[in-house]
Motif scaffolding. Structure first.
Motif, PDB file in Angstrom:
ATOM      1  N   GLN A   1       0.791  -0.969  -0.109  1.00 43.63           N
ATOM      2  CA  GLN A   1       0.125  -0.188  -0.279  1.00 43.63           C
ATOM      3  C   GLN A   1       1.159   1.224  -0.116  1.00 43.63           C
ATOM      4  O   GLN A   1       1.863   1.543   0.444  1.00 43.63           O
ATOM      5  CB  GLN A   1      -0.557   0.007   1.136  1.00 43.63           C
ATOM      6  N   ASN A   2       0.427   2.388  -0.666  1.00 43.83           N
ATOM      7  CA  ASN A   2       0.888   4.250  -0.749  1.00 43.83           C
ATOM      8  C   ASN A   2       1.715   3.978   1.126  1.00 43.83           C
ATOM      9  O   ASN A   2       1.368   3.977   1.934  1.00 43.83           O
ATOM     10  CB  ASN A   2       0.142   4.232  -0.778  1.00 43.83           C
ATOM     11  N   GLY A   3       2.500   4.254   1.223  1.00 42.16           N
ATOM     12  CA  GLY A   3       3.628   4.447   2.444  1.00 42.16           C
ATOM     13  C   GLY A   3       3.728   3.516   3.238  1.00 42.16           C
ATOM     14  O   GLY A   3       4.596   3.493   4.109  1.00 42.16           O
ATOM     15  N   ASP A   4       3.836   2.289   2.806  1.00 45.49           N
ATOM     16  CA  ASP A   4       4.591   1.397   3.176  1.00 45.49           C
ATOM     17  C   ASP A   4       6.321   1.509   2.638  1.00 45.49           C
ATOM     18  O   ASP A   4       6.469   1.611   1.732  1.00 45.49           O
ATOM     19  CB  ASP A   4       4.207  -0.045   2.648  1.00 45.49           C
ATOM     20  N   THR A   5       7.133   1.187   3.933  1.00 49.25           N
ATOM     21  CA  THR A   5       8.135   0.742   3.767  1.00 49.25           C
ATOM     22  C   THR A   5       8.910  -0.573   4.500  1.00 49.25           C
ATOM     23  O   THR A   5       8.695  -0.725   5.399  1.00 49.25           O
ATOM     24  CB  THR A   5       9.405   1.873   5.732  1.00 49.25           C
TER      25      THR A   5
ATOM     26  N   GLU B   1       6.943  -1.782   7.445  1.00 50.51           N
ATOM     27  CA  GLU B   1       5.899  -0.454   8.144  1.00 50.51           C
ATOM     28  C   GLU B   1       4.968  -0.124   7.350  1.00 50.51           C
ATOM     29  O   GLU B   1       5.045   0.353   6.644  1.00 50.51           O
ATOM     30  CB  GLU B   1       7.215  -0.176   9.334  1.00 50.51           C
ATOM     31  N   ARG B   2       3.469   0.112   8.468  1.00 47.69           N
ATOM     32  CA  ARG B   2       2.846   0.368   7.615  1.00 47.69           C
ATOM     33  C   ARG B   2       2.482   1.497   8.610  1.00 47.69           C
ATOM     34  O   ARG B   2       1.609   0.417  10.006  1.00 47.69           O
ATOM     35  CB  ARG B   2       1.669  -0.868   7.558  1.00 47.69           C
ATOM     36  N   ARG B   3       2.217   2.473   8.886  1.00 49.67           N
ATOM     37  CA  ARG B   3       1.489   3.369   9.271  1.00 49.67           C
ATOM     38  C   ARG B   3       1.849   2.881  11.019  1.00 49.67           C
ATOM     39  O   ARG B   3       0.711   3.210  12.082  1.00 49.67           O
ATOM     40  CB  ARG B   3      -0.130   3.105   9.649  1.00 49.67           C
ATOM     41  N   GLY B   4       3.251   3.126  11.265  1.00 52.41           N
ATOM     42  CA  GLY B   4       3.924   2.920  12.620  1.00 52.41           C
ATOM     43  C   GLY B   4       3.771   1.260  12.968  1.00 52.41           C
ATOM     44  O   GLY B   4       4.237   1.221  14.394  1.00 52.41           O
ATOM     45  N   GLU B   5       3.742   0.282  12.054  1.00 55.47           N
ATOM     46  CA  GLU B   5       2.781  -1.080  12.964  1.00 55.47           C
ATOM     47  C   GLU B   5       4.147  -1.752  11.502  1.00 55.47           C
ATOM     48  O   GLU B   5       4.424  -1.581  10.985  1.00 55.47           O
ATOM     49  CB  GLU B   5       1.420  -1.116  12.502  1.00 55.47           C
ATOM     50  N   THR B   6       4.705  -2.697  12.084  1.00 54.60           N
ATOM     51  CA  THR B   6       5.095  -3.765  11.498  1.00 54.60           C
ATOM     52  C   THR B   6       4.506  -5.291  10.651  1.00 54.60           C
ATOM     53  O   THR B   6       3.212  -5.524  11.859  1.00 54.60           O
ATOM     54  CB  THR B   6       6.362  -4.670  11.936  1.00 54.60           C
TER      55      THR B   6
END
Length: 64
Positions: free
Chosen positions: A14-18, A51-56
């Motif tokens: 998703q957009n924003g995933d690292t 990492e997605r919105r601060g969660e692994t």
């Protein structure tokens, strides 16, 4: 931008995933990413930690 119909959207990104790790190997720099790619080119299974919105989040893929 990751579109839902793209290959990345279809595999769950998703957009924003690292992306942090693939098969336990760190992806902290372009050099590390290239080394991981070289080692995993023929892999049949990938475990991707991101990492997605601060969660692994962990995603598992079997490559056919």
């Amino acid at each position: 931008a990751i579109r839902p119909s793209s290959i990345f959207g279809k595999i769950g990104l998703q957009n924003g995933d690292t992306v942090k790790q693939i098969n336990g190997m760190e992806m902290a720099s372009p050099d590390q990413a290239l080394a991981v790619y070289s080692k995993l080119r023929t892999a049949s299974h990938l475990t991707v930690s991101l990492e997605r919105r601060g969660e692994t989040i962990t995603l598992d893929y079997t490559i056919r």
